[in-house]
Design a protein around this motif. Structure first.
Motif, PDB file in Angstrom:
ATOM      1  N   LEU A  87       0.872  -1.211  -0.043  1.00  0.00           N
ATOM      2  CA  LEU A  87       0.085   0.102  -0.055  1.00  0.00           C
ATOM      3  C   LEU A  87       0.980   1.239   0.131  1.00  0.00           C
ATOM      4  CD1 LEU A  87      -2.742   1.233   0.412  1.00  0.00           C
ATOM      5  CD2 LEU A  87      -2.620   1.047   2.715  1.00  0.00           C
ATOM      6  N   TRP A  88       1.966   1.227   0.781  1.00  0.00           N
ATOM      7  CA  TRP A  88       2.948   2.482   1.155  1.00  0.00           C
ATOM      8  C   TRP A  88       3.383   2.677  -0.401  1.00  0.00           C
ATOM      9  CZ3 TRP A  88       3.086   5.690   5.122  1.00  0.00           C
ATOM     10  CH2 TRP A  88       4.131   6.730   4.856  1.00  0.00           C
ATOM     11  N   LEU A  89       4.098   1.539  -0.784  1.00  0.00           N
ATOM     12  CA  LEU A  89       4.841   1.572  -2.124  1.00  0.00           C
ATOM     13  C   LEU A  89       4.137   2.081  -3.345  1.00  0.00           C
ATOM     14  CD1 LEU A  89       6.832  -1.413  -2.038  1.00  0.00           C
ATOM     15  CD2 LEU A  89       7.840   0.858  -1.745  1.00  0.00           C
ATOM     16  N   ARG A  90       2.832   1.660  -3.215  1.00  0.00           N
ATOM     17  CA  ARG A  90       1.824   2.287  -4.663  1.00  0.00           C
ATOM     18  C   ARG A  90       1.415   3.513  -4.364  1.00  0.00           C
ATOM     19  NH1 ARG A  90       0.904   4.352  -7.952  1.00  0.00           N
ATOM     20  NH2 ARG A  90      -0.803   4.204  -9.312  1.00  0.00           N
ATOM     21  N   VAL A  91       0.683   3.945  -3.025  1.00  0.00           N
ATOM     22  CA  VAL A  91      -0.180   4.834  -2.909  1.00  0.00           C
ATOM     23  C   VAL A  91       0.719   6.235  -2.805  1.00  0.00           C
ATOM     24  CG1 VAL A  91      -1.849   6.077  -1.416  1.00  0.00           C
ATOM     25  CG2 VAL A  91      -1.996   3.646  -2.337  1.00  0.00           C
ATOM     26  N   ARG A 143      -3.063  -6.873  -2.410  1.00  0.00           N
ATOM     27  CA  ARG A 143      -2.523  -6.299  -1.315  1.00  0.00           C
ATOM     28  C   ARG A 143      -2.790  -4.853  -1.071  1.00  0.00           C
ATOM     29  NH1 ARG A 143       3.633  -9.076  -0.519  1.00  0.00           N
ATOM     30  NH2 ARG A 143       3.044 -11.027   0.408  1.00  0.00           N
ATOM     31  N   VAL A 144      -2.809  -4.355  -2.284  1.00  0.00           N
ATOM     32  CA  VAL A 144      -2.940  -2.793  -2.082  1.00  0.00           C
ATOM     33  C   VAL A 144      -4.641  -2.615  -1.949  1.00  0.00           C
ATOM     34  CG1 VAL A 144      -3.320  -0.610  -3.464  1.00  0.00           C
ATOM     35  CG2 VAL A 144      -1.056  -2.234  -3.438  1.00  0.00           C
ATOM     36  N   GLY A 145      -5.467  -3.466  -2.343  1.00  0.00           N
ATOM     37  CA  GLY A 145      -6.725  -3.509  -2.387  1.00  0.00           C
ATOM     38  C   GLY A 145      -7.360  -3.558  -0.820  1.00  0.00           C
TER      39      GLY A 145
END
Lengths: 170, 270
Positions: free
Chosen positions: A129-133, A156-158
């Motif tokens: 989540l951190w890496l994507r967002v 995972r991000v979802g």
């Protein structure tokens, strides 16, 4: 961006170019490692080591991905090698706390909510989540960095977003 | 997935701005008609925005330490003392020698041929006024702890441990952090401490803690008597806890001395 180059001899030499990278990327590297390690001093230590390793291995940067994702991967490997990630201390004090200033009480409440949500996430979910967002890495880069399939990175991000939204909505 | 509604992953992709172009129009059309999905999409987008705000509010770390680390790495990780410091070194050596002469129970100071090395870390050298070192495997930012050795100047962060070659002189200045968090482990040598907000130094014979003080801590090892520690308080108050269970508070002008058993030598020589 993909295809970017690490050095530029025309603009003051390799070292100067690399130092410019430090100036532009250190905060993001530190922030990411802070999420991994959970402790500011460890994050700074890892970040400094990552820069030295990146400098020493600069010749291996292929330029096929972004410099940031390459750098974050180095930092991540260092954290893993030292077992910092597994030993992450879920301390809710200290790791990035910003004191409220006057009318910022609501913002501070949101920060506490987000921090608690992050602390409560499974590590792979939190990191993806951190890496994507936050860091803006693409799903493929997230997957490469975590060593998982792109579909797993998606999931995972979802999952992380839903967890976070659930916390905020309470 | 509910029949006729977007999958959860699609909603997440949308919140990240990653919805494939081919799916965007149909997705938006569905949102326009479905309040439930619209609400979910808004919640996920709100979560992503809250996370970004959180990240932006994280305290920034200046890249100073990293730049120091890089510069030292480019210079081969070894910072040699410059000639300009020769005078200071000589003065320090003379001062230490005078101290030793004033206290005959201690052996004479051997020639100081090295400075310090960091335990569990890499070799450490620096120079006064600029150079960083590596403490316990980490590169160090200037200004947190300053140590002037007989052969170099060191800059250490709180938490770093280092040992000092016999006869070396280190001038430590600690800034930031509560007392006890800047623990140094001194095996042999003399450390002159000027503490701002606290410093803890562990020796083979005990530990010294100072909140705001200036003192000189000398550790020596005699083959027959093991480790001996002498603490001279120049300003302020220093609390010394020896390994025998005693706690002594030394004020300015006072001196504390104690010894440690030879059995500790192996541990502290590591």
């Amino acid at each position: 961006m993909p295809g970017e180059r690490l050095s530029s001899d025309e603009s003051g030499g390799e070292a100067a170019c690399f130092d410019a990278r430090v100036a532009s990327c250190h905060a993001r590297l530190y922030r990411y490692l802070l999420r991994l390690s959970g402790r500011p001093d460890e994050a700074e230590e890892l970040a400094q080591q990552a820069w030295v390793v990146a400098w020493e291995r600069r010749g291996t940067f292929a330029g096929t991905g972004t410099f940031l994702s390459w750098l974050l991967a180095i930092g991540r490997n260092l954290a893993m090698e030292r077992g910092r990630s597994e030993a992450r201390r879920r301390r809710r004090e200290g790791a990035g706390r910003v004191p409220a200033d006057g009318g910022a009480v609501l913002e501070e409440e949101e920060r506490v909510t987000v921090r608690n949500a992050l602390d409560g996430m499974e590590e792979g979910v939190r990191e993806a989540l951190w890496l994507r967002v936050v860091e803006g890495l693409g799903f493929q880069e997230v997957a490469d960095l975590q060593g998982v399939a792109v579909s797993t990175a998606h999931a995972r991000v979802g999952q992380g977003l839903r967890d976070l939204a659930g916390r905020i909505g309470r | 997935m509910r029949e006729g509604h977007p999958a959860q992953e699609t909603l997440a992709l949308h919140a990240c701005g990653d919805l494939p172009a081919g799916e965007g129009a149909g997705f938006e059309a569905h949102l326009a008609l479905c309040a439930d999905c619209r609400g979910q999409a808004a919640r996920l987008q709100g979560a992503a925005e809250a996370l970004r705000r959180f990240a932006e509010g994280e305290p920034a770390r200046p890249p100073g330490g990293a730049l120091w680390a890089l510069r030292a790495a480019r210079r081969g990780r070894v910072w040699r003392l410059r000639l300009a410091w020769g005078g200071a070194i000589a003065a320090a050596a003379v001062a230490v020698a005078a101290l030793w002469r004033a206290e005959p129970m201690f052996p004479p100071v051997p020639p100081a041929d090295s400075v310090a090395r960091v335990e569990a870390g890499r070799f450490l050298r620096g120079r006064e006024g600029g150079g960083p070192g590596i403490g316990a495997g980490r590169w160090l930012e200037p200004g947190l702890v300053r140590a002037s050795g007989a052969d170099a100047d060191l800059r250490l962060r709180g938490g770093s441990r280092f040992r000092v070659a016999e006869g070396s002189v280190l001038d430590l200045a600690v800034a930031g952090g509560p007392a006890g968090t800047s623990a140094c482990r001194l095996c042999r040598g003399t450390v002159e401490m000027e503490t701002g907000q606290g410093l803890s130094v562990r020796t083979p014979a005990g530990s010294a803690e100072a909140g705001s003080a200036r003192c000189r801590l000398t550790v020596t090892r005699d083959p027959r008597r093991g480790y001996w520690v002498r603490l001279d308080v120049l300003e302020g108050v220093v609390v010394f806890r020896d390994i025998w269970g005693g706690t002594r508070t030394a004020l300015a002008g006072q001196t504390v001395q104690t010894n440690a058993p030879e059995s500790l030598a192996a541990e502290w020589e590591q």
